[in-house]
Design an enzyme around this catalytic site. Structure first.
Site, PDB file in Angstrom:
ATOM      1  N   LYS A 278       2.240   2.519 -10.866  1.00  0.00           N
ATOM      2  CA  LYS A 278       0.688   2.003 -10.657  1.00  0.00           C
ATOM      3  C   LYS A 278       0.390   0.947 -11.697  1.00  0.00           C
ATOM      4  O   LYS A 278      -0.415   0.002 -11.450  1.00  0.00           O
ATOM      5  CB  LYS A 278       0.026   3.250 -10.461  1.00  0.00           C
ATOM      6  CG  LYS A 278       0.031   4.057  -9.121  1.00  0.00           C
ATOM      7  CD  LYS A 278      -0.221   3.128  -7.959  1.00  0.00           C
ATOM      8  CE  LYS A 278       0.111   3.752  -6.719  1.00  0.00           C
ATOM      9  NZ  LYS A 278       0.076   2.783  -5.519  1.00  0.00           N
TER      10      LYS A 278
ATOM     11  N   TYR B  48       5.164   7.878 -11.038  1.00  0.00           N
ATOM     12  CA  TYR B  48       3.610   7.354 -10.127  1.00  0.00           C
ATOM     13  C   TYR B  48       2.691   6.543 -11.135  1.00  0.00           C
ATOM     14  O   TYR B  48       2.447   5.136 -10.967  1.00  0.00           O
ATOM     15  CB  TYR B  48       2.893   8.285  -9.680  1.00  0.00           C
ATOM     16  CG  TYR B  48       1.709   8.002  -8.793  1.00  0.00           C
ATOM     17  CD1 TYR B  48       2.118   7.419  -7.458  1.00  0.00           C
ATOM     18  CD2 TYR B  48       0.460   8.216  -9.165  1.00  0.00           C
ATOM     19  CE1 TYR B  48       0.896   7.151  -6.609  1.00  0.00           C
ATOM     20  CE2 TYR B  48      -0.620   7.991  -8.384  1.00  0.00           C
ATOM     21  CZ  TYR B  48      -0.455   7.383  -7.100  1.00  0.00           C
ATOM     22  OH  TYR B  48      -1.637   7.071  -6.316  1.00  0.00           O
TER      23      TYR B  48
ATOM     24  N   GLN C 253      -2.952  10.989 -15.568  1.00  0.00           N
ATOM     25  CA  GLN C 253      -3.324  12.234 -14.711  1.00  0.00           C
ATOM     26  C   GLN C 253      -2.372  13.486 -15.371  1.00  0.00           C
ATOM     27  O   GLN C 253      -3.074  14.478 -15.425  1.00  0.00           O
ATOM     28  CB  GLN C 253      -2.883  12.114 -13.384  1.00  0.00           C
ATOM     29  CG  GLN C 253      -3.434  13.288 -12.539  1.00  0.00           C
ATOM     30  CD  GLN C 253      -2.885  13.129 -11.108  1.00  0.00           C
ATOM     31  OE1 GLN C 253      -1.779  13.107 -10.870  1.00  0.00           O
ATOM     32  NE2 GLN C 253      -3.934  12.591 -10.334  1.00  0.00           N
TER      33      GLN C 253
ATOM     34  N   THR D 245      -7.430  11.152   2.760  1.00  0.00           N
ATOM     35  CA  THR D 245      -6.204  10.615   3.576  1.00  0.00           C
ATOM     36  C   THR D 245      -5.182  11.820   3.797  1.00  0.00           C
ATOM     37  O   THR D 245      -5.299  12.944   3.289  1.00  0.00           O
ATOM     38  CB  THR D 245      -5.479   9.525   2.915  1.00  0.00           C
ATOM     39  OG1 THR D 245      -4.884  10.106   1.806  1.00  0.00           O
ATOM     40  CG2 THR D 245      -6.394   8.537   2.344  1.00  0.00           C
TER      41      THR D 245
ATOM     42  N   ALA E 211      -9.783   5.890  -6.154  1.00  0.00           N
ATOM     43  CA  ALA E 211      -9.747   7.152  -7.394  1.00  0.00           C
ATOM     44  C   ALA E 211      -9.418   8.421  -6.118  1.00  0.00           C
ATOM     45  O   ALA E 211      -8.351   9.239  -6.456  1.00  0.00           O
ATOM     46  CB  ALA E 211     -11.052   7.305  -8.097  1.00  0.00           C
TER      47      ALA E 211
ATOM     48  N   ASN F 213       0.851  -1.225   0.091  1.00  0.00           N
ATOM     49  CA  ASN F 213       0.015  -0.070  -0.052  1.00  0.00           C
ATOM     50  C   ASN F 213       0.676   1.376  -0.095  1.00  0.00           C
ATOM     51  O   ASN F 213       0.301   2.207  -0.636  1.00  0.00           O
ATOM     52  CB  ASN F 213      -1.017  -0.065   1.314  1.00  0.00           C
ATOM     53  CG  ASN F 213      -1.518   1.528   1.326  1.00  0.00           C
ATOM     54  OD1 ASN F 213      -2.390   1.742   0.770  1.00  0.00           O
ATOM     55  ND2 ASN F 213      -1.211   2.122   2.596  1.00  0.00           N
TER      56      ASN F 213
ATOM     57  N   ASN G 258       1.914   9.812  -4.694  1.00  0.00           N
ATOM     58  CA  ASN G 258       1.920  10.587  -6.074  1.00  0.00           C
ATOM     59  C   ASN G 258       2.807  11.905  -6.040  1.00  0.00           C
ATOM     60  O   ASN G 258       2.552  12.726  -5.403  1.00  0.00           O
ATOM     61  CB  ASN G 258       0.363  11.051  -6.643  1.00  0.00           C
ATOM     62  CG  ASN G 258       0.255  11.409  -8.001  1.00  0.00           C
ATOM     63  OD1 ASN G 258       1.445  11.845  -8.520  1.00  0.00           O
ATOM     64  ND2 ASN G 258      -0.833  11.490  -8.382  1.00  0.00           N
TER      65      ASN G 258
ATOM     66  N   SER H 131      -4.094   2.339  -8.521  1.00  0.00           N
ATOM     67  CA  SER H 131      -4.454   3.814  -8.446  1.00  0.00           C
ATOM     68  C   SER H 131      -5.259   3.604  -9.802  1.00  0.00           C
ATOM     69  O   SER H 131      -4.761   3.253 -10.866  1.00  0.00           O
ATOM     70  CB  SER H 131      -3.602   4.811  -8.530  1.00  0.00           C
ATOM     71  OG  SER H 131      -3.989   6.135  -8.798  1.00  0.00           O
ATOM     72  N   LYS H 132      -6.154   4.661  -9.822  1.00  0.00           N
ATOM     73  CA  LYS H 132      -6.948   4.837 -11.173  1.00  0.00           C
ATOM     74  C   LYS H 132      -6.068   5.625 -12.263  1.00  0.00           C
ATOM     75  O   LYS H 132      -6.422   5.471 -13.161  1.00  0.00           O
ATOM     76  CB  LYS H 132      -8.020   5.993 -10.876  1.00  0.00           C
ATOM     77  CG  LYS H 132      -7.668   7.411 -10.385  1.00  0.00           C
ATOM     78  CD  LYS H 132      -8.810   8.516 -11.031  1.00  0.00           C
ATOM     79  CE  LYS H 132      -8.332   9.677 -10.326  1.00  0.00           C
ATOM     80  NZ  LYS H 132      -7.499  10.813 -10.825  1.00  0.00           N
TER      81      LYS H 132
HETATM   82  P1  NAP Z   1      -0.883   8.437   3.060  1.00  0.00           P
HETATM   83  O1  NAP Z   1      -2.090   8.890   3.841  1.00  0.00           O
HETATM   84  O2  NAP Z   1       0.286   9.092   3.021  1.00  0.00           O
HETATM   85  O3  NAP Z   1      -0.318   6.969   3.835  1.00  0.00           O
HETATM   86  C1  NAP Z   1       0.796   6.281   3.314  1.00  0.00           C
HETATM   87  C2  NAP Z   1       1.858   5.742   4.219  1.00  0.00           C
HETATM   88  O4  NAP Z   1       2.660   5.108   3.707  1.00  0.00           O
HETATM   89  C3  NAP Z   1       2.393   7.016   5.119  1.00  0.00           C
HETATM   90  O5  NAP Z   1       2.262   6.595   6.520  1.00  0.00           O
HETATM   91  C4  NAP Z   1       3.654   6.768   4.573  1.00  0.00           C
HETATM   92  O6  NAP Z   1       4.580   7.459   5.187  1.00  0.00           O
HETATM   93  C5  NAP Z   1       3.937   5.329   4.204  1.00  0.00           C
HETATM   94  N1  NAP Z   1       5.030   5.236   3.132  1.00  0.00           N
HETATM   95  C6  NAP Z   1       5.196   5.857   2.008  1.00  0.00           C
HETATM   96  N2  NAP Z   1       6.060   5.414   1.435  1.00  0.00           N
HETATM   97  C7  NAP Z   1       6.969   4.810   2.317  1.00  0.00           C
HETATM   98  C8  NAP Z   1       8.209   4.192   2.248  1.00  0.00           C
HETATM   99  N3  NAP Z   1       8.898   4.173   1.141  1.00  0.00           N
HETATM  100  N4  NAP Z   1       8.347   3.406   3.109  1.00  0.00           N
HETATM  101  C9  NAP Z   1       7.689   3.139   4.344  1.00  0.00           C
HETATM  102  N5  NAP Z   1       6.345   3.821   4.280  1.00  0.00           N
HETATM  103  C10 NAP Z   1       6.148   4.764   3.420  1.00  0.00           C
HETATM  104  O7  NAP Z   1      -1.385   7.890   1.640  1.00  0.00           O
HETATM  105  P2  NAP Z   1      -2.978   7.288   1.051  1.00  0.00           P
HETATM  106  O8  NAP Z   1      -3.688   8.246   0.383  1.00  0.00           O
HETATM  107  O9  NAP Z   1      -3.718   6.361   2.034  1.00  0.00           O
HETATM  108  O10 NAP Z   1      -2.359   6.305  -0.166  1.00  0.00           O
HETATM  109  C11 NAP Z   1      -2.008   4.856   0.058  1.00  0.00           C
HETATM  110  C12 NAP Z   1      -2.112   4.266  -1.116  1.00  0.00           C
HETATM  111  O11 NAP Z   1      -3.168   4.272  -1.891  1.00  0.00           O
HETATM  112  C13 NAP Z   1      -0.735   4.606  -2.189  1.00  0.00           C
HETATM  113  O12 NAP Z   1      -0.360   3.582  -2.680  1.00  0.00           O
HETATM  114  C14 NAP Z   1      -1.570   5.449  -3.351  1.00  0.00           C
HETATM  115  O13 NAP Z   1      -1.064   5.685  -4.054  1.00  0.00           O
HETATM  116  C15 NAP Z   1      -2.715   4.822  -3.128  1.00  0.00           C
HETATM  117  N6  NAP Z   1      -3.880   5.705  -3.750  1.00  0.00           N
HETATM  118  C16 NAP Z   1      -4.505   6.632  -2.980  1.00  0.00           C
HETATM  119  C17 NAP Z   1      -5.453   7.430  -3.458  1.00  0.00           C
HETATM  120  C18 NAP Z   1      -6.211   8.769  -2.506  1.00  0.00           C
HETATM  121  O14 NAP Z   1      -7.261   9.245  -3.128  1.00  0.00           O
HETATM  122  N7  NAP Z   1      -5.805   8.862  -1.209  1.00  0.00           N
HETATM  123  C19 NAP Z   1      -5.894   7.227  -4.852  1.00  0.00           C
HETATM  124  C20 NAP Z   1      -5.284   6.292  -5.467  1.00  0.00           C
HETATM  125  C21 NAP Z   1      -4.376   5.513  -4.897  1.00  0.00           C
HETATM  126  P3  NAP Z   1       4.956   9.070   5.294  1.00  0.00           P
HETATM  127  O15 NAP Z   1       3.838   9.655   5.964  1.00  0.00           O
HETATM  128  O16 NAP Z   1       6.185   9.274   6.014  1.00  0.00           O
HETATM  129  O17 NAP Z   1       5.116   9.489   3.708  1.00  0.00           O
END
Ligand code: NAP
Length: 261
Positions: free
Chosen positions: A158, A154, A148, A189, A185, A91, A95, A141-142
């Site tokens: 993905k 990214y 995008q 967060t 999408a 996970n 981006n 991801s979408k």
């Molecule tokens: P988030 O709120 O930033 O949570 C991600 C967590 O992963 C954070 O605790 C981050 O730590 C940790 N992390 C990131 N890179 C890391 C690394 N190299 N080593 C260890 N820990 C790491 O992100 P989220 O929005 O929940 O996203 C989670 C996933 O969903 C991602 O893959 C993202 O691409 C995907 N996604 C999210 C959305 C959306 O709308 N939110 C849409 C499409 C896809 P730090 O805080 O230190 O960075």
């Protein structure tokens, strides 16, 4: 429905914030043991303390997943502590806007941030997943299927996660290890909030215009709604589902645009 996760061990990368946190909580609510692998320190300890205070077995392993040694350590430590691994939720990622104008180094750094550790963790966990007939869930991801703009690294990562989902589902058939992906999408967060606040002069207006384009109920998907799909895919209740890309987005990617205009 009992998802039958009791005492099963699942690694969730980035499992203490946003979508990962919701998946950690979802596993815990079903009696499973979440092992959070992340680089976020304080927030992770708080979550583990909270779960343990509620009588839930949970564990955290801190480290940056971009370092191969940390992926190996996460699997070794989990196996030593629990003697089994029943699933991996890949996970962690972000981006990071490494677009065509940013150059080769930014592109490579973005792939390192978003892709390699998805492979590395599964590689090190494979003996345990074979033993447990485990489940792998890749959070993609979408952007993998829509593009995008301005985010080549990214998007490539993905997209590769979707390809690996099919590739691993095929390779791991003999071991009954299932591999599926979820494509969110728009999910609010900590990362999404930061992106809105740091990118736009009027974040509230931007948020309202995004929400208006989501067909089902004109709202963002919640992290819990992503987690519900993830926990189902981890469980044996989805025992004949593999190689699938689950698009949990309120119809954002696929429904007719006329529904939102
Ligand atoms: P988030 O709120 O930033 O949570 C991600 C967590 O992963 C954070 O605790 C981050 O730590 C940790 N992390 C990131 N890179 C890391 C690394 N190299 N080593 C260890 N820990 C790491 O992100 P989220 O929005 O929940 O996203 C989670 C996933 O969903 C991602 O893959 C993202 O691409 C995907 N996604 C999210 C959305 C959306 O709308 N939110 C849409 C499409 C896809 P730090 O805080 O230190 O960075």
């Amino acid at each position: 429905m009992d998802l039958q996760l009791k005492d099963k061990v699942f690694i969730v990368t980035g499992g203490s914030k946003g979508i990962g946190e919701a998946i950690t909580r979802g596993i815990a609510a079903e009696g499973g043991i979440p092992v959070i692998v992340t680089r976020s320190k304080g927030v992770t300890q708080d979550l583990v303390d909270e779960l343990q205070a509620a009588g839930i077995n949970a564990h955290a392993i801190l480290g940056d997943l971009q370092e191969l040694g940390n992926c190996e350590k996460a699997i070794r430590e989990t196996a030593e502590k629990y003697g089994r691994i029943d699933g991996i939720v890949n996970n962690a990622g972000m981006n990071d806007g490494a677009g065509l104008e940013k150059g080769p180094e930014a592109f490579r750094a973005s792939i390192n941030l978003n892709l390699y550790h998805y492979y590395d963790l599964v590689y090190y966990a494979l003996p345990y997943l074979k033993e447990s007939k485990g489940s792998i869930v890749n959070i993609s991801s979408k952007v993998a299927i829509t593009g995008q703009g301005g985010t080549s690294g990214y998007a490539a990562s993905k997209g590769a996660q979707l390809a690996l989902t099919r590739e691993w589902a095929a390779e791991l058939l003999p071991y009954s290890i299932r591999v599926n992906a979820i494509l969110p999408a728009e999910v609010m967060t900590p990362l999404y909030r930061k992106w809105l606040d740091n990118t736009f002069d009027d974040p509230a207006a931007q948020e309202a215009s995004i929400v208006a384009n989501i067909p089902l109920e004109k709202r963002m998907t919640t992290a819990e709604e992503i987690a519900n799909m993830a926990v189902f895919l981890l469980s044996k209740r989805s025992a004949h589902t593999t190689g699938q890309w689950m698009i949990v987005d309120g119809g954002y990617v696929h429904l007719d645009r006329s529904l939102t205009t």
